[in-house]
Design an enzyme around this catalytic site. Sequence first.
Site, PDB file in Angstrom:
ATOM      1  CD  GLU A 232       6.906 -15.602   7.841  1.00  0.00           C
ATOM      2  OE1 GLU A 232       5.777 -15.633   8.372  1.00  0.00           O
ATOM      3  OE2 GLU A 232       7.555 -16.627   7.587  1.00  0.00           O
ATOM      4  CB  CYS A 266       1.346 -10.068  11.524  1.00  0.00           C
ATOM      5  SG  CYS A 266       2.583 -10.847  12.570  1.00  0.00           S
TER       6      CYS A 266
HETATM    7  P1  NAD Z   1       4.442  -2.969   3.759  1.00  0.00           P
HETATM    8  O1  NAD Z   1       4.050  -4.076   2.874  1.00  0.00           O
HETATM    9  O2  NAD Z   1       3.892  -1.625   3.515  1.00  0.00           O
HETATM   10  O3  NAD Z   1       6.036  -2.792   3.789  1.00  0.00           O
HETATM   11  C1  NAD Z   1       6.888  -3.836   4.196  1.00  0.00           C
HETATM   12  C2  NAD Z   1       8.304  -3.530   3.738  1.00  0.00           C
HETATM   13  O4  NAD Z   1       8.361  -3.591   2.323  1.00  0.00           O
HETATM   14  C3  NAD Z   1       8.805  -2.139   4.118  1.00  0.00           C
HETATM   15  O5  NAD Z   1      10.124  -2.244   4.549  1.00  0.00           O
HETATM   16  C4  NAD Z   1       8.711  -1.371   2.807  1.00  0.00           C
HETATM   17  O6  NAD Z   1       9.611  -0.302   2.701  1.00  0.00           O
HETATM   18  C5  NAD Z   1       9.050  -2.461   1.819  1.00  0.00           C
HETATM   19  N1  NAD Z   1       8.592  -2.225   0.449  1.00  0.00           N
HETATM   20  C6  NAD Z   1       7.547  -1.483   0.013  1.00  0.00           C
HETATM   21  N2  NAD Z   1       7.431  -1.546  -1.326  1.00  0.00           N
HETATM   22  C7  NAD Z   1       8.431  -2.361  -1.760  1.00  0.00           C
HETATM   23  C8  NAD Z   1       8.832  -2.829  -3.041  1.00  0.00           C
HETATM   24  N3  NAD Z   1       8.192  -2.491  -4.149  1.00  0.00           N
HETATM   25  N4  NAD Z   1       9.896  -3.660  -3.106  1.00  0.00           N
HETATM   26  C9  NAD Z   1      10.551  -4.052  -1.990  1.00  0.00           C
HETATM   27  N5  NAD Z   1      10.210  -3.632  -0.748  1.00  0.00           N
HETATM   28  C10 NAD Z   1       9.156  -2.797  -0.635  1.00  0.00           C
HETATM   29  O7  NAD Z   1       4.081  -3.488   5.247  1.00  0.00           O
HETATM   30  P2  NAD Z   1       4.170  -2.660   6.592  1.00  0.00           P
HETATM   31  O8  NAD Z   1       3.042  -1.693   6.613  1.00  0.00           O
HETATM   32  O9  NAD Z   1       5.554  -2.178   6.820  1.00  0.00           O
HETATM   33  O10 NAD Z   1       3.922  -3.812   7.644  1.00  0.00           O
HETATM   34  C11 NAD Z   1       2.668  -4.198   8.073  1.00  0.00           C
HETATM   35  C12 NAD Z   1       2.272  -5.501   7.420  1.00  0.00           C
HETATM   36  O11 NAD Z   1       3.211  -6.517   7.757  1.00  0.00           O
HETATM   37  C13 NAD Z   1       0.941  -6.022   7.915  1.00  0.00           C
HETATM   38  O12 NAD Z   1       0.218  -6.592   6.867  1.00  0.00           O
HETATM   39  C14 NAD Z   1       1.358  -7.082   8.923  1.00  0.00           C
HETATM   40  O13 NAD Z   1       0.355  -8.023   9.201  1.00  0.00           O
HETATM   41  C15 NAD Z   1       2.542  -7.663   8.255  1.00  0.00           C
HETATM   42  N6  NAD Z   1       3.398  -8.373   9.219  1.00  0.00           N
HETATM   43  C16 NAD Z   1       3.534  -9.721   9.107  1.00  0.00           C
HETATM   44  C17 NAD Z   1       4.317 -10.403  10.020  1.00  0.00           C
HETATM   45  C18 NAD Z   1       4.525 -11.890   9.906  1.00  0.00           C
HETATM   46  O14 NAD Z   1       5.482 -12.381  10.489  1.00  0.00           O
HETATM   47  N7  NAD Z   1       3.690 -12.623   9.197  1.00  0.00           N
HETATM   48  C19 NAD Z   1       4.949  -9.715  11.051  1.00  0.00           C
HETATM   49  C20 NAD Z   1       4.779  -8.349  11.143  1.00  0.00           C
HETATM   50  C21 NAD Z   1       4.004  -7.685  10.214  1.00  0.00           C
END
Ligand code: NAD
Length: 483
Positions: A232, A266
Amino acid sequence: MATLRSLNPATAEVLGEYEIADAKTVEEAVAEARIAAGWWAGLPADARRDRLLKWKRAIAAGSDELATLIHDETGKPFGDALLEVMLAVEHLDWAAHNAGKVLRRRRVSSGTLAADQAAALEYRPLGVIGVIGPWNYPVYTPLGSVSYALAAGNAVVFKPSEHTPGVGVWLAQAWATAVPEHPVLQVVVGDGTTGAALVDAAPDKIAFTGSAATARLVMAACARTLTPIVVEGGGKDAMIVAADADLDVAARAAAFGGFGNAGQTCAGVERVYVERPVYQDFLQRLAALAGNVKTDAYGPMTTPEQPEIVRAHVTDALAAGGRAVVGGVESIREPYVTPVLLAEVPEESAAVTEETFGPTLVVNPVADLAEAVRLTNASKYGLAASIFSADTKRAAALARQIRTGAVSINSVLGFAGVPSLPFGGVGDSGFGRIHGADGLREFSRSQAVTWRRFAPLIDLMRLDRDPVALERARKLFRFRHAR
Ligand code: NAD
């Protein structure tokens, strides 16, 4: 043991300190989850439903406390946080009540060729699901995976965002109180390193929500163990405003979809395409709204990185020839950003192509709705879109041309509160679905079962196959398919 501090983004106050789960702790959690998964999957469907509903009641009863925690950790207003909890609970309730029905064993037709067989289709749990969550909707978003995965009979190990660990721990504690028998839902706290450890522990599926950049890393790691993944991702959602739209309704929706949650949604609105005859009128109405919005209506930016991204996009849009109708670079006063309304921004600008995730909107004129659809679809993202028009039939036809996982007509985020609808995107917005029946099946494996009812009249599934039988089958085959 290393720890992680949770901070209030508005005040920098330390809200809590949590032990970071290292690789060994994560592996142990997944191993315990495997045992719990066996117990959970073995319960009758209604016993799982009753336990899920117990958890639901605990969340609903504690919603003020949980919403306060969301407010503290993300900075979003308490009302927005409460709405998030209410929506999440609605989905949990739907998943609990519908999992039995959606996933139950059903008899299917065995067809002509295998008439001797009876056939049934069943959806079985996958086992352990690793859920990796974001910070912007720290309850609604991960529970879209957690609730549906649990309802489908899986155990879950959930890694909340490093910005909202308290919310994740609260949810898991509420579960442990409601369902104390086995650790069917556990939380592991930490940043990307803990997330990577969860992927390396090879659960049976990863449900990842976050940015496309991180999704690529997670997917590459999943490839090592061939662990399936649902992504997502982010979005760059467009709103289309037709010349016959109610402009006040559309402008209010653009303001809510663009500035709500400080733009950190998002499936929020980031771009607006307006048919030229009503462009100036719409822009003025939206500018009047944007000029009056105070940041306490939506809160601060949740992470220290976000204001820099907003600054880069606004700077780029203006340098490329875009016009600041409300606000500008001066709107960025960390940790707050007041609304920025940009107009006539070139389509190649980062403010149009990249996810900004701030309270900014780009409003561009279009010659007609065909151009609006073309520009909407030009994005690498494809999460959701909205269309405003008095002609809902034409809007529904336009929706079919839009390359996104969801479309709202005459509202924004209309799908968010409809638990029977699936949610998910295409392109950089990800793949796979959470919510609805598709969301339950996402966390299941289909299993086909057949059983022989009688000896077939024409038996071809044997080594000493009768040539006469084969000839009969050939004739029947040509009669059925070659005419
Ligand atoms: P992010 O990609 O920075 O982090 C997401 C998660 O991944 C965090 O828990 C982080 O700790 C983890 N993570 C980071 N590196 C990792 C790795 N190498 N391996 C495994 N896990 C890892 O995103 P964010 O800043 O927390 O969230 C914002 C983003 O999420 C935006 O792009 C937003 O649009 C998206 N989002 C999408 C939805 C949806 O349902 N489509 C909903 C909410 C947010």
